[in-house]
Design a protein around this motif. Structure first.
Motif, mmCIF file in Angstrom:
data_model
loop_
_atom_site.group_PDB
_atom_site.id
_atom_site.type_symbol
_atom_site.label_atom_id
_atom_site.label_comp_id
_atom_site.label_asym_id
_atom_site.label_seq_id
_atom_site.Cartn_x
_atom_site.Cartn_y
_atom_site.Cartn_z
ATOM 1 N N ARG A 151 0.830 -1.203 0.000
ATOM 2 C CA ARG A 151 0.000 0.000 0.000
ATOM 3 C C ARG A 151 0.863 1.250 0.000
ATOM 4 O O ARG A 151 0.554 2.246 -0.668
ATOM 5 N N ARG A 152 1.981 1.206 0.751
ATOM 6 C CA ARG A 152 2.872 2.364 0.799
ATOM 7 C C ARG A 152 3.473 2.654 -0.571
ATOM 8 O O ARG A 152 3.532 3.809 -1.015
ATOM 9 N N LEU A 153 3.899 1.613 -1.263
ATOM 10 C CA LEU A 153 4.469 1.797 -2.590
ATOM 11 C C LEU A 153 3.429 2.343 -3.565
ATOM 12 O O LEU A 153 3.737 3.205 -4.402
ATOM 13 N N ALA A 154 2.193 1.843 -3.444
ATOM 14 C CA ALA A 154 1.127 2.341 -4.316
ATOM 15 C C ALA A 154 0.833 3.804 -4.035
ATOM 16 O O ALA A 154 0.599 4.597 -4.962
ATOM 17 N N GLU A 155 0.861 4.184 -2.748
ATOM 18 C CA GLU A 155 0.605 5.580 -2.396
ATOM 19 C C GLU A 155 1.727 6.481 -2.902
ATOM 20 O O GLU A 155 1.472 7.597 -3.363
ATOM 21 N N GLU A 156 2.963 6.010 -2.805
ATOM 22 C CA GLU A 156 4.077 6.806 -3.307
ATOM 23 C C GLU A 156 3.978 6.997 -4.811
ATOM 24 O O GLU A 156 4.238 8.088 -5.333
ATOM 25 N N GLU A 159 1.268 9.529 -5.424
ATOM 26 C CA GLU A 159 1.719 10.885 -5.105
ATOM 27 C C GLU A 159 2.651 11.422 -6.179
ATOM 28 O O GLU A 159 2.588 12.607 -6.535
ATOM 29 N N ALA A 160 3.526 10.563 -6.710
ATOM 30 C CA ALA A 160 4.440 10.994 -7.763
ATOM 31 C C ALA A 160 3.670 11.393 -9.013
ATOM 32 O O ALA A 160 3.994 12.386 -9.676
ATOM 33 N N THR A 161 2.637 10.614 -9.336
ATOM 34 C CA THR A 161 1.799 10.936 -10.497
ATOM 35 C C THR A 161 1.078 12.256 -10.291
ATOM 36 O O THR A 161 1.000 13.092 -11.203
ATOM 37 N N GLU A 162 0.543 12.465 -9.079
ATOM 38 C CA GLU A 162 -0.163 13.713 -8.787
ATOM 39 C C GLU A 162 0.785 14.910 -8.860
ATOM 40 O O GLU A 162 0.415 15.977 -9.358
#
Length: 215
Positions: A151-156, A159-162
């Motif tokens: 989940r942390r990797l997916a959130e990172e 965030e990078a995409t955003e």
């Protein structure tokens, strides 16, 4: 050989087919005199984890590893800890206990790969078997670090995409504003462009820079 676990309801729990016991040569019977020191320590650690992850986050009271789990909300909280999108706890406030338990066990099995070690009847007793509940909760705890890391990797990544999208939008807005400001002084658009963008301007030569002003 398998170790049979009989719940207070008199049923043989699914744990009897889940756990592997010692060989018959090593399986000398030992008298059981209540909870061992080891089990008490493990029980305390599991209870603290449940309080932190379920009670503190979702407001579901966790006071023990027996009766607390009978109404099904704590099990739904367990599923939500690992995969928040699977459960909306508010939808189950007014549902029956059997629906809560069945939903929690089904979601855990279908989406988290957690075997169904408990049945609704195992909780429909005066005091459910603590050891059976501990082993079931342990399946969630065992998967927790891997799921949290994923989940942390997916959130990172999200965030990078955003951030990248925001940077592109910011650049577009800046260029649009610059174009509008430059159109105010069509005789010297290059000088105005560099001034508004705060970039180094080309040598002005004998020309006088036209002041555009800050945005």
């Amino acid at each position: 050989m398998s170790t049979a676990v009989t719940t207070p309801s008199g049923r043989r729990s699914a744990l009897s087919t889940y756990e592997s016991g010692a060989s018959s040569a090593d399986a000398s019977p030992r008298p059981r005199t209540g909870k061992s020191h080891f089990q008490a320590g493990v029980s305390s650690m599991i209870l603290r984890w449940c309080k932190k992850e379920i009670e503190d986050r979702f407001g579901i009271p966790i006071t023990n590893l027996t009766t607390t789990w009978q109404n099904g909300m704590a099990f739904l909280g367990l599923v939500k800890v690992l995969e928040p999108h699977l459960v909306n706890l508010y939808e189950y406030r007014d549902t029956s206990i059997s629906i809560r338990l069945e939903t929690a066990f089904r979601l855990a099995k279908d989406h988290l790969g957690i075997p169904r070690l408990l049945e609704i009847a195992d909780l429909d007793v005066d005091r459910p078997d603590e050891r059976s509940i501990m082993i079931y909760i342990s399946e969630f705890i065992r998967r927790y670090p891997q799921i949290r890391e994923r989940r942390r990797l997916a959130e990172e990544e999200s965030e990078a995409t955003e951030r990248a999208e925001y940077d592109r939008l910011k650049e577009w807005c800046t260029d649009t504003i610059v174009s509008l400001r430059c159109s105010e002084i069509p005789d010297r658009p290059t000088l105005a462009y560099f001034e508004v963008k705060s970039w180094p301007a080309p040598p002005p030569g004998n020309q006088t820079r036209h002041h555009v002003g800050s945005l």
